[in-house]
Design a protein around this motif. Sequence first.
Motif, PDB file in Angstrom:
ATOM      1  N   GLY A  14      37.836  62.338  46.689  1.00 53.40           N
ATOM      2  CA  GLY A  14      37.028  61.187  46.294  1.00 53.40           C
ATOM      3  C   GLY A  14      35.849  60.961  47.206  1.00 53.40           C
ATOM      4  N   ILE A  15      35.455  59.710  47.335  1.00 61.31           N
ATOM      5  CA  ILE A  15      34.311  59.369  48.185  1.00 61.31           C
ATOM      6  C   ILE A  15      34.798  59.387  49.639  1.00 61.31           C
ATOM      7  CG2 ILE A  15      32.572  57.621  48.706  1.00 61.31           C
ATOM      8  CD1 ILE A  15      33.038  56.494  45.854  1.00 61.31           C
ATOM      9  N   GLU A  16      34.150  60.211  50.438  1.00 66.89           N
ATOM     10  CA  GLU A  16      34.622  60.348  51.823  1.00 66.89           C
ATOM     11  C   GLU A  16      34.424  59.037  52.584  1.00 66.89           C
ATOM     12  OE1 GLU A  16      34.315  63.353  55.625  1.00 66.89           O
ATOM     13  OE2 GLU A  16      32.764  63.487  54.093  1.00 66.89           O
ATOM     14  N   VAL A  17      35.481  58.598  53.251  1.00 58.74           N
ATOM     15  CA  VAL A  17      35.381  57.357  54.040  1.00 58.74           C
ATOM     16  C   VAL A  17      35.963  57.575  55.439  1.00 58.74           C
ATOM     17  CG1 VAL A  17      35.443  55.729  52.089  1.00 58.74           C
ATOM     18  CG2 VAL A  17      37.598  56.516  53.103  1.00 58.74           C
ATOM     19  N   ASP A  18      35.522  56.718  56.366  1.00 64.31           N
ATOM     20  CA  ASP A  18      36.098  56.787  57.714  1.00 64.31           C
ATOM     21  C   ASP A  18      37.343  55.898  57.775  1.00 64.31           C
ATOM     22  OD1 ASP A  18      35.286  54.165  57.986  1.00 64.31           O
ATOM     23  OD2 ASP A  18      33.655  54.577  59.391  1.00 64.31           O
ATOM     24  N   LEU A  19      37.848  55.658  58.950  1.00 68.22           N
ATOM     25  CA  LEU A  19      39.124  54.944  59.067  1.00 68.22           C
ATOM     26  C   LEU A  19      39.017  53.467  58.672  1.00 68.22           C
ATOM     27  CD1 LEU A  19      40.441  56.548  62.377  1.00 68.22           C
ATOM     28  CD2 LEU A  19      41.013  57.167  60.022  1.00 68.22           C
ATOM     29  N   ASN A  20      37.767  52.970  58.539  1.00 68.26           N
ATOM     30  CA  ASN A  20      37.571  51.591  58.078  1.00 68.26           C
ATOM     31  C   ASN A  20      36.989  51.550  56.669  1.00 68.26           C
ATOM     32  OD1 ASN A  20      38.495  50.216  60.406  1.00 68.26           O
ATOM     33  ND2 ASN A  20      36.633  50.910  61.461  1.00 68.26           N
ATOM     34  N   SER A  21      37.073  52.648  55.950  1.00 69.62           N
ATOM     35  CA  SER A  21      36.631  52.739  54.556  1.00 69.62           C
ATOM     36  C   SER A  21      35.117  52.692  54.357  1.00 69.62           C
ATOM     37  CB  SER A  21      37.302  51.654  53.690  1.00 69.62           C
ATOM     38  OG  SER A  21      38.686  51.751  53.790  1.00 69.62           O
ATOM     39  N   ASN A  22      34.353  52.933  55.428  1.00 68.73           N
ATOM     40  CA  ASN A  22      32.894  53.078  55.291  1.00 68.73           C
ATOM     41  C   ASN A  22      32.580  54.395  54.605  1.00 68.73           C
ATOM     42  OD1 ASN A  22      31.347  51.019  56.998  1.00 68.73           O
ATOM     43  ND2 ASN A  22      32.909  51.745  58.463  1.00 68.73           N
ATOM     44  N   THR A  23      31.634  54.377  53.653  1.00 72.56           N
ATOM     45  CA  THR A  23      31.174  55.637  53.065  1.00 72.56           C
ATOM     46  C   THR A  23      29.988  56.145  53.898  1.00 72.56           C
ATOM     47  OG1 THR A  23      29.459  54.650  51.687  1.00 72.56           O
ATOM     48  CG2 THR A  23      31.699  54.693  50.779  1.00 72.56           C
ATOM     49  N   SER A  24      29.361  57.217  53.436  1.00 71.96           N
ATOM     50  CA  SER A  24      28.209  57.736  54.188  1.00 71.96           C
ATOM     51  C   SER A  24      26.961  56.887  53.935  1.00 71.96           C
ATOM     52  CB  SER A  24      27.957  59.199  53.828  1.00 71.96           C
ATOM     53  OG  SER A  24      27.643  59.313  52.453  1.00 71.96           O
ATOM     54  N   MET A  25      27.027  55.915  53.011  1.00 75.64           N
ATOM     55  CA  MET A  25      25.868  55.025  52.792  1.00 75.64           C
ATOM     56  C   MET A  25      26.102  53.694  53.501  1.00 75.64           C
ATOM     57  SD  MET A  25      24.302  53.482  49.265  1.00 75.64           S
ATOM     58  CE  MET A  25      23.072  54.668  48.850  1.00 75.64           C
ATOM     59  N   LYS A  26      25.066  53.207  54.142  1.00 78.44           N
ATOM     60  CA  LYS A  26      25.190  51.940  54.879  1.00 78.44           C
ATOM     61  C   LYS A  26      25.555  50.787  53.939  1.00 78.44           C
ATOM     62  CE  LYS A  26      23.102  50.233  58.936  1.00 78.44           C
ATOM     63  NZ  LYS A  26      22.909  49.221  59.510  1.00 78.44           N
ATOM     64  N   ASN A  27      26.464  49.957  54.379  1.00 74.21           N
ATOM     65  CA  ASN A  27      26.919  48.757  53.652  1.00 74.21           C
ATOM     66  C   ASN A  27      27.604  49.059  52.318  1.00 74.21           C
ATOM     67  OD1 ASN A  27      25.777  47.426  55.773  1.00 74.21           O
ATOM     68  ND2 ASN A  27      23.874  46.960  54.711  1.00 74.21           N
ATOM     69  N   LEU A  28      28.041  50.302  52.156  1.00 73.58           N
ATOM     70  CA  LEU A  28      28.849  50.666  50.986  1.00 73.58           C
ATOM     71  C   LEU A  28      30.218  51.149  51.463  1.00 73.58           C
ATOM     72  CD1 LEU A  28      28.955  51.131  47.850  1.00 73.58           C
ATOM     73  CD2 LEU A  28      28.422  53.515  48.355  1.00 73.58           C
ATOM     74  N   PHE A  29      31.262  50.503  50.942  1.00 71.31           N
ATOM     75  CA  PHE A  29      32.633  50.875  51.281  1.00 71.31           C
ATOM     76  C   PHE A  29      33.307  51.432  50.026  1.00 71.31           C
ATOM     77  CE2 PHE A  29      33.372  48.876  55.489  1.00 71.31           C
ATOM     78  CZ  PHE A  29      32.150  48.233  55.625  1.00 71.31           C
ATOM     79  N   ALA A  30      34.340  52.224  50.221  1.00 71.70           N
ATOM     80  CA  ALA A  30      35.142  52.688  49.070  1.00 71.70           C
ATOM     81  C   ALA A  30      36.614  52.572  49.449  1.00 71.70           C
ATOM     82  CB  ALA A  30      34.790  54.122  48.706  1.00 71.70           C
ATOM     83  N   VAL A  31      37.415  52.050  48.527  1.00 75.86           N
ATOM     84  CA  VAL A  31      38.857  51.867  48.795  1.00 75.86           C
ATOM     85  C   VAL A  31      39.682  52.298  47.589  1.00 75.86           C
ATOM     86  CG1 VAL A  31      38.568  49.968  50.460  1.00 75.86           C
ATOM     87  CG2 VAL A  31      38.700  49.428  48.033  1.00 75.86           C
ATOM     88  N   GLY A  32      40.953  52.582  47.842  1.00 76.57           N
ATOM     89  CA  GLY A  32      41.864  52.934  46.750  1.00 76.57           C
ATOM     90  C   GLY A  32      41.665  54.365  46.289  1.00 76.57           C
ATOM     91  N   GLU A  33      42.039  54.608  45.036  1.00 77.65           N
ATOM     92  CA  GLU A  33      42.107  55.993  44.551  1.00 77.65           C
ATOM     93  C   GLU A  33      40.758  56.703  44.555  1.00 77.65           C
ATOM     94  OE1 GLU A  33      44.695  56.425  41.199  1.00 77.65           O
ATOM     95  OE2 GLU A  33      44.020  58.471  40.781  1.00 77.65           O
ATOM     96  N   ILE A  34      39.680  55.980  44.411  1.00 74.71           N
ATOM     97  CA  ILE A  34      38.359  56.636  44.364  1.00 74.71           C
ATOM     98  C   ILE A  34      37.912  57.094  45.749  1.00 74.71           C
ATOM     99  CG2 ILE A  34      36.800  54.642  44.691  1.00 74.71           C
ATOM    100  CD1 ILE A  34      36.439  57.501  42.117  1.00 74.71           C
ATOM    101  N   SER A  35      38.554  56.564  46.787  1.00 74.48           N
ATOM    102  CA  SER A  35      38.149  56.945  48.146  1.00 74.48           C
ATOM    103  C   SER A  35      38.971  58.151  48.594  1.00 74.48           C
ATOM    104  CB  SER A  35      38.399  55.786  49.106  1.00 74.48           C
ATOM    105  OG  SER A  35      39.788  55.575  49.257  1.00 74.48           O
ATOM    106  N   CYS A  36      38.425  58.873  49.567  1.00 76.27           N
ATOM    107  CA  CYS A  36      39.229  59.926  50.189  1.00 76.27           C
ATOM    108  C   CYS A  36      39.364  59.581  51.666  1.00 76.27           C
ATOM    109  CB  CYS A  36      38.583  61.300  49.980  1.00 76.27           C
ATOM    110  SG  CYS A  36      39.576  62.612  50.706  1.00 76.27           S
ATOM    111  N   THR A  37      40.503  58.990  52.001  1.00 80.51           N
ATOM    112  CA  THR A  37      40.779  58.650  53.404  1.00 80.51           C
ATOM    113  C   THR A  37      41.365  59.864  54.127  1.00 80.51           C
ATOM    114  OG1 THR A  37      43.043  57.984  52.869  1.00 80.51           O
ATOM    115  CG2 THR A  37      41.364  56.244  52.840  1.00 80.51           C
ATOM    116  N   GLY A  38      41.790  60.857  53.347  1.00 79.90           N
ATOM    117  CA  GLY A  38      42.446  62.025  53.925  1.00 79.90           C
ATOM    118  C   GLY A  38      43.946  61.835  54.084  1.00 79.90           C
ATOM    119  N   VAL A  39      44.443  60.672  53.676  1.00 75.40           N
ATOM    120  CA  VAL A  39      45.864  60.379  53.829  1.00 75.40           C
ATOM    121  C   VAL A  39      46.745  61.372  53.067  1.00 75.40           C
ATOM    122  CG1 VAL A  39      47.507  58.779  52.732  1.00 75.40           C
ATOM    123  CG2 VAL A  39      45.986  57.952  54.490  1.00 75.40           C
ATOM    124  N   HIS A  40      46.313  61.738  51.874  1.00 78.17           N
ATOM    125  CA  HIS A  40      47.197  62.517  50.998  1.00 78.17           C
ATOM    126  C   HIS A  40      47.096  64.031  51.188  1.00 78.17           C
ATOM    127  CE1 HIS A  40      47.762  58.704  49.086  1.00 78.17           C
ATOM    128  NE2 HIS A  40      46.486  58.632  48.755  1.00 78.17           N
TER     129      HIS A  40
END
Length: 438
Positions: A333-359
């Motif tokens: 999904g959308i790559e996020v850091d450990l606080n769910s920040n995406t690579s765009m400023k002030n845009l976060f992604a959470v849940g299934e659309i994000s890729c936290t790397g957990v899975h």
Amino acid sequence: MNNKVDVLIVGSGVSGLYCALNLDQSLKVLVISKSKLEENNTYLAQGGISTAKDESDIELFIQDTLKAGRYKNKLDSVKILAKESIENINKILSYGLQIDKVNGDIDYTKEGAHSTNRIVHSKDNTGEVVHKILLKEARKRKNIVILEDLYLLDIINDNGKCVGGIMINNENIKVVHSKVVVLATGGIGGIFKNSTNQRNLIGDGISISLKHNIKLKDIDYIQIHPTAFYEDDKSGRRLLISESLRGEGAKLLNKNKERFVDELLPRDIVSNAIYRQMKKDRIPYVYLDATHFDKHYLINRFKFIYEQCLEKGIDISKEYIKVSPAQHYFMGGIEVDLNSNTSMKNLFAVGEISCTGVHGANRLASNSLLEGLVFSNRAANKINSIVDIIEINTNKTVYNKLNFNCLDLNKIEEENKLMVINEIKRNRGDLQDELFDY
Ligand SMILES: Cc1cc2nc3c(=O)[nH]c(=O)nc-3n(C[C@H](O)[C@H](O)[C@H](O)COP(=O)(O)OP(=O)(O)OC[C@H]3O[C@@H](n4cnc5c(N)ncnc54)[C@H](O)[C@@H]3O)c2cc1C
């Protein structure tokens, strides 16, 4: 609708709602959903939410998650998931979530590839119960507005900074300016012919990210669930026969009514074994046998599955269930850091659309509702800490709806309205001729 908010959250599933609930109550928050509030994957979740049972289970939970993920997981994310599981489960319990208990203690159940019973659940409709309680809690908050049938077309990109969203409701285009946008748009199952997902979830967060060069990760990691109810000539949403039925002892059988796989291996392995068996048997399904359970136990513990199968003409206490694999979950999904920040400023992604790397490459059962809770809580905490220093940007020159660079909003609406509406109709409608077959 007020067109200025502090935080715009796109998606009203577990991750969108829980993010909203953890934001500071002084912030103005708008949560939107492209269709009705219940039409999301959260509502469909059956098995439950995994959690470390106590401190002593954290390490084993981490190891189980890594093993199921083929060690492609991001270790720091997995550690956070396990360590922060208990506090987040306690928080939703404090909202009044009703879960199954035995003699007053939590009735933890087991699912494939978990070494121990660590899944909290509400019968077999946990997602519906979780969604209802989060929605109820969010509706109590004066700072949160929740609107359905508002479809995000695009984010507003001001030179690499996200400053709001452009959406459509029926045929009206609306612009919302915000300090922060959170994408909680869920999975991609709607683009597959056979999927357990809601049909309206077609990866909007991904297409918007592609348009703005926002980093994606592991988009080829797509989970196929081994046991979806098989129906002849049926394309569309498939009924999931939850892993917890196998966790409690249901058996997979080939056409000769013999077992051919350990039912509690990770999902990818069981799915592959079923595919091989189907090929060998030359039939498009295998059987799941739950006939050895007491009928009353099935009706009580697996009420949803029991009733749904009965509606389809199968009494699972007497007959085998025909099952075959179907698309189920998007690990990438959308790559996020450990606080769910995406690579765009002030845009976060959470849940299934994000890729936290957990899975990693394969999600451990019941880890996605938990990921939605843990990482949207972290996103909210991060937003709380930065939002005061962000200014709302209402500069109309930055609207870039559907990649059209226009200088004036009214002009955009007149010139492109038809195109925008057609795009939406195409997305909303039946995408039959564009379905991916796997
Ligand atoms: C049948 C089934 C059973 C499952 N069982 C379990 C389980 O037992 N345990 C577990 O942990 N996980 C389970 N899962 C997975 C889990 O339910 C999902 O991964 C999780 O609920 C996703 O939550 P979410 O908040 O990311 O997205 P969702 O709950 O799917 O919500 C997505 C939201 O985004 C909105 N949206 C999308 N695009 C737009 C747009 N363009 N504009 C506006 N809004 C938009 C939708 O309207 C919706 O409100 C299951 C999934 C399925 C399908």
